[in-house]
Design a protein around this motif. Structure first.
Motif, PDB file in Angstrom:
ATOM      1  N   GLU A 157      -9.463  -2.238   3.050  1.00  0.00           N
ATOM      2  CA  GLU A 157      -8.540  -3.043   3.865  1.00  0.00           C
ATOM      3  C   GLU A 157      -7.282  -2.248   4.260  1.00  0.00           C
ATOM      4  OE1 GLU A 157      -7.411  -3.891  -0.412  1.00  0.00           O
ATOM      5  OE2 GLU A 157      -9.279  -3.969   0.649  1.00  0.00           O
ATOM      6  N   MET A 158      -7.053  -1.117   3.610  1.00  0.00           N
ATOM      7  CA  MET A 158      -5.880  -0.281   3.917  1.00  0.00           C
ATOM      8  C   MET A 158      -6.309   0.785   4.929  1.00  0.00           C
ATOM      9  SD  MET A 158      -3.454  -1.509   2.035  1.00  0.00           S
ATOM     10  CE  MET A 158      -2.241  -0.251   2.228  1.00  0.00           C
ATOM     11  N   GLY A 159      -5.463   1.168   5.811  1.00  0.00           N
ATOM     12  CA  GLY A 159      -5.763   2.209   6.801  1.00  0.00           C
ATOM     13  C   GLY A 159      -4.728   3.317   6.733  1.00  0.00           C
ATOM     14  N   GLY A 160      -4.940   4.372   7.461  1.00  0.00           N
ATOM     15  CA  GLY A 160      -3.955   5.450   7.579  1.00  0.00           C
ATOM     16  C   GLY A 160      -4.045   6.529   6.528  1.00  0.00           C
ATOM     17  N   LYS A 161      -5.027   6.436   5.665  1.00  0.00           N
ATOM     18  CA  LYS A 161      -5.212   7.439   4.606  1.00  0.00           C
ATOM     19  C   LYS A 161      -3.900   7.719   3.872  1.00  0.00           C
ATOM     20  CE  LYS A 161      -9.170   9.822   6.575  1.00  0.00           C
ATOM     21  NZ  LYS A 161      -9.753  11.099   6.919  1.00  0.00           N
ATOM     22  N   LEU A 162      -3.355   6.707   3.255  1.00  0.00           N
ATOM     23  CA  LEU A 162      -2.086   6.837   2.541  1.00  0.00           C
ATOM     24  C   LEU A 162      -2.268   7.313   1.101  1.00  0.00           C
ATOM     25  CD1 LEU A 162      -0.292   3.630   3.867  1.00  0.00           C
ATOM     26  CD2 LEU A 162      -0.002   6.010   4.617  1.00  0.00           C
ATOM     27  N   SER A 163      -3.488   7.274   0.580  1.00  0.00           N
ATOM     28  CA  SER A 163      -3.762   7.772  -0.771  1.00  0.00           C
ATOM     29  C   SER A 163      -4.104   9.264  -0.673  1.00  0.00           C
ATOM     30  CB  SER A 163      -4.927   7.019  -1.391  1.00  0.00           C
ATOM     31  OG  SER A 163      -4.636   5.646  -1.483  1.00  0.00           O
ATOM     32  N   PHE A 164      -3.860   9.976  -1.774  1.00  0.00           N
ATOM     33  CA  PHE A 164      -4.196  11.398  -1.743  1.00  0.00           C
ATOM     34  C   PHE A 164      -4.476  11.913  -3.152  1.00  0.00           C
ATOM     35  CE2 PHE A 164       0.383  11.303  -2.350  1.00  0.00           C
ATOM     36  CZ  PHE A 164       0.603  12.256  -3.340  1.00  0.00           C
ATOM     37  N   ALA A 165      -5.226  13.015  -3.206  1.00  0.00           N
ATOM     38  CA  ALA A 165      -5.465  13.756  -4.450  1.00  0.00           C
ATOM     39  C   ALA A 165      -5.003  15.189  -4.187  1.00  0.00           C
ATOM     40  CB  ALA A 165      -6.932  13.739  -4.837  1.00  0.00           C
ATOM     41  N   LEU A 166      -4.108  15.685  -5.022  1.00  0.00           N
ATOM     42  CA  LEU A 166      -3.530  17.022  -4.857  1.00  0.00           C
ATOM     43  C   LEU A 166      -3.822  17.848  -6.101  1.00  0.00           C
ATOM     44  CD1 LEU A 166      -1.639  19.033  -3.350  1.00  0.00           C
ATOM     45  CD2 LEU A 166       0.260  17.946  -4.564  1.00  0.00           C
TER      46      LEU A 166
END
Length: 175
Positions: free
Chosen positions: A109-118
């Protein structure tokens, strides 16, 4: 023109003019060689005078000793620099050099790829992963330790990709 000396040497049948011309030729060759040697000696004297200009034996010895001490100092400096470079290289092994980043949508349901793995890794592929999960209720971040390119804790697909990118030198997606 027979000469008793030439006859005693077995050269009685040779014309004395030929012998005379041969001796003159050899004398001219020697004269040219002597002139060449004098020119070379003159050049050497000029270089020697320029080298010794204003110097006596004590000053020349002092200059040579100064050069020797400078050379000794430079050798010590080179050895110290080698040791410093080795120490810096050893410290550099532990610095984070490899980065892998994966941006993703944690929830559909979330858009914009706001999560990340670094993934941040050193030369030995050891370091950590920061995973930031963005949801509608907030943002949650956590870390996992990586040693030799692997983690003791289970990695998500995004975290695995981030570690692979860091190890292989492909830091992030091309967007």
């Amino acid at each position: 023109m027979n000469n008793d000396l030439l006859n005693s040497l077995g050269l009685g049948n040779i014309d004395i003019g030929y012998i005379f011309i041969g001796l003159i030729s050899i004398s001219l060759i020697f004269l040219i060689l002597i002139i060449i040697m004098f020119v070379q000696i003159g050049k050497f004297k000029k270089k020697y005078k320029k080298f010794m200009l204003g110097k006596d034996g004590a000053n020349l010895e002092k200059d040579i000793m100064t050069l020797y001490e400078d050379n000794k100092f430079m050798k010590l400096s080179i050895d110290r620099n080698r040791e410093d470079i080795k120490a810096l290289y050893k410290k550099h092994e532990k610095a984070f050099q490899k980065i892998g980043l994966v941006k993703y949508d944690a929830f559909t349901e979330m858009g914009g790829k706001l999560s990340f793995a670094l993934a941040l890794l050193d030369e030995n592929n050891s370091g950590f992963i920061i995973n930031s999960v963005h949801s509608s209720e907030g943002c949650y971040s956590y870390t996992k330790r990586v040693k030799d390119g692997d983690s003791q804790l289970a990695l998500s697909n995004e975290e695995k990709v981030a570690v692979e990118r860091a190890v292989n030198g492909n830091s992030s997606d091309t967007e």
